[in-house]
Design a protein around this motif. Structure first.
Motif, PDB file in Angstrom:
ATOM      1  N   GLN A  73       1.152   5.775  10.065  1.00  0.00           N
ATOM      2  CA  GLN A  73       1.122   5.025   8.816  1.00  0.00           C
ATOM      3  C   GLN A  73       2.215   3.965   8.807  1.00  0.00           C
ATOM      4  O   GLN A  73       2.019   2.854   8.314  1.00  0.00           O
ATOM      5  CB  GLN A  73       1.280   5.975   7.628  1.00  0.00           C
ATOM      6  CG  GLN A  73       0.977   5.346   6.279  1.00  0.00           C
ATOM      7  CD  GLN A  73      -0.474   4.921   6.142  1.00  0.00           C
ATOM      8  OE1 GLN A  73      -1.361   5.497   6.763  1.00  0.00           O
ATOM      9  NE2 GLN A  73      -0.713   3.896   5.333  1.00  0.00           N
ATOM     10  N   GLY A  74       3.373   4.316   9.371  1.00  0.00           N
ATOM     11  CA  GLY A  74       4.444   3.335   9.501  1.00  0.00           C
ATOM     12  C   GLY A  74       4.061   2.193  10.413  1.00  0.00           C
ATOM     13  O   GLY A  74       4.387   1.023  10.150  1.00  0.00           O
ATOM     14  N   HIS A 124       1.812  -0.066   8.487  1.00  0.00           N
ATOM     15  CA  HIS A 124       2.596  -0.866   7.547  1.00  0.00           C
ATOM     16  C   HIS A 124       3.273  -2.028   8.276  1.00  0.00           C
ATOM     17  O   HIS A 124       3.318  -3.154   7.748  1.00  0.00           O
ATOM     18  CB  HIS A 124       3.645   0.014   6.871  1.00  0.00           C
ATOM     19  CG  HIS A 124       4.557  -0.735   5.952  1.00  0.00           C
ATOM     20  ND1 HIS A 124       4.162  -1.209   4.721  1.00  0.00           N
ATOM     21  CD2 HIS A 124       5.855  -1.123   6.107  1.00  0.00           C
ATOM     22  CE1 HIS A 124       5.163  -1.835   4.147  1.00  0.00           C
ATOM     23  NE2 HIS A 124       6.202  -1.803   4.961  1.00  0.00           N
ATOM     24  N   GLU A 125       3.786  -1.759   9.455  1.00  0.00           N
ATOM     25  CA  GLU A 125       4.414  -2.837  10.225  1.00  0.00           C
ATOM     26  C   GLU A 125       3.395  -3.916  10.583  1.00  0.00           C
ATOM     27  O   GLU A 125       3.677  -5.113  10.476  1.00  0.00           O
ATOM     28  CB  GLU A 125       5.039  -2.277  11.499  1.00  0.00           C
ATOM     29  CG  GLU A 125       5.675  -3.341  12.382  1.00  0.00           C
ATOM     30  CD  GLU A 125       6.357  -2.770  13.609  1.00  0.00           C
ATOM     31  OE1 GLU A 125       7.089  -3.532  14.275  1.00  0.00           O
ATOM     32  OE2 GLU A 125       6.166  -1.572  13.905  1.00  0.00           O
ATOM     33  N   GLY A 133       2.479  -5.755   7.179  1.00  0.00           N
ATOM     34  CA  GLY A 133       3.478  -6.341   6.305  1.00  0.00           C
ATOM     35  C   GLY A 133       4.540  -7.188   6.935  1.00  0.00           C
ATOM     36  O   GLY A 133       5.341  -7.794   6.234  1.00  0.00           O
TER      37      GLY A 133
END
Length: 217
Positions: free
Chosen positions: A31-32, A35-36, A39
């Motif tokens: 999930q990280g 996000h990277e 975003g």
């Protein structure tokens, strides 16, 4: 009838609980990564991105766990020392850009040499003890996780992240970001497996200690 299972084997409830925790950890990391990718336009998979920083955190954690194995139990001194050397060298290698920019060019190679050479000297000098220690833990869950993490990080990710492969797949649509993402995310998963392997190894030596305490009681 008494159980014939080895007394240090992981129980089924504990195995299920740890399996669920490991699945959640991998899910959180991915999930990280998502996000990277969504975003940080223009900064995806850079030295200061989520993936690279998390790699360093995982390696630092794995190195600390290997050090704990070395300090807290006497059964695997050479194996634990070699693990500290490997994981510590990988941690230093991940800081290559920072070290080259703020210390001196080639600083990471010097630091890796200062760490690895003494470790190899000690392990090679005690090679018979090292082999005996390795045989003792070779059939464990921790060893299986470590082997998977090692192959993922140091073999598969290097081959999967080759520019030639992604140029062949993407053709005229090739962008370096695709290649970087493939390699870095695969490394992230490999480092996650290495952390889990060191955690399982620490739990294994704790079980050995409890068995010793129980047999001596």
């Amino acid at each position: 009838m008494p159980s014939t299972s080895p007394p240090d084997r992981i129980g089924f409830p504990a195995l299920c609980l740890r399996g669920l925790a490991y699945i959640l950890l991998v899910g959180a990391l991915m999930q990280g990564v998502l996000h990277e990718a969504l975003g940080l336009t223009g900064e995806q998979f850079s030295e200061l991105g989520f993936t690279e920083l998390t790699q360093s955190l995982l390696l630092a954690t794995a190195t600390a766990l290997a050090l704990a194995v070395r300090l807290l139990d006497h059964r695997l001194p050479h194996v634990a020392l070699l693990l500290i050397g490997l994981l510590g060298a990988s941690l230093i290698r991940e800081q290559d850009a920072l070290l080259d920019a703020h210390v001196f060019d080639g600083a990471w190679q010097t630091l890796v040499s200062l760490l690895v050479l003494p470790v190899l000297f000690v392990v090679i000098r005690g090679r018979r003890a090292f082999v005996a220690e390795l045989e003792r833990c070779a059939g464990s869950f921790a060893f299986g996780l470590f082997a998977a993490g090692f192959l993922t990080t140091y073999v598969f990710s290097r081959l999967y992240g080759r520019s030639e492969l992604w140029q062949a797949i993407l053709g005229e649509h090739y962008l370096r970001t695709f290649k970087d993402a493939a390699e870095e995310v695969t490394e992230l998963f490999g480092y996650t497996l290495l952390v889990l392997a060191m955690f399982e190894l620490l739990l294994l030596v704790r079980r050995w200690r409890r068995l010793d305490d129980a047999s001596g009681a």
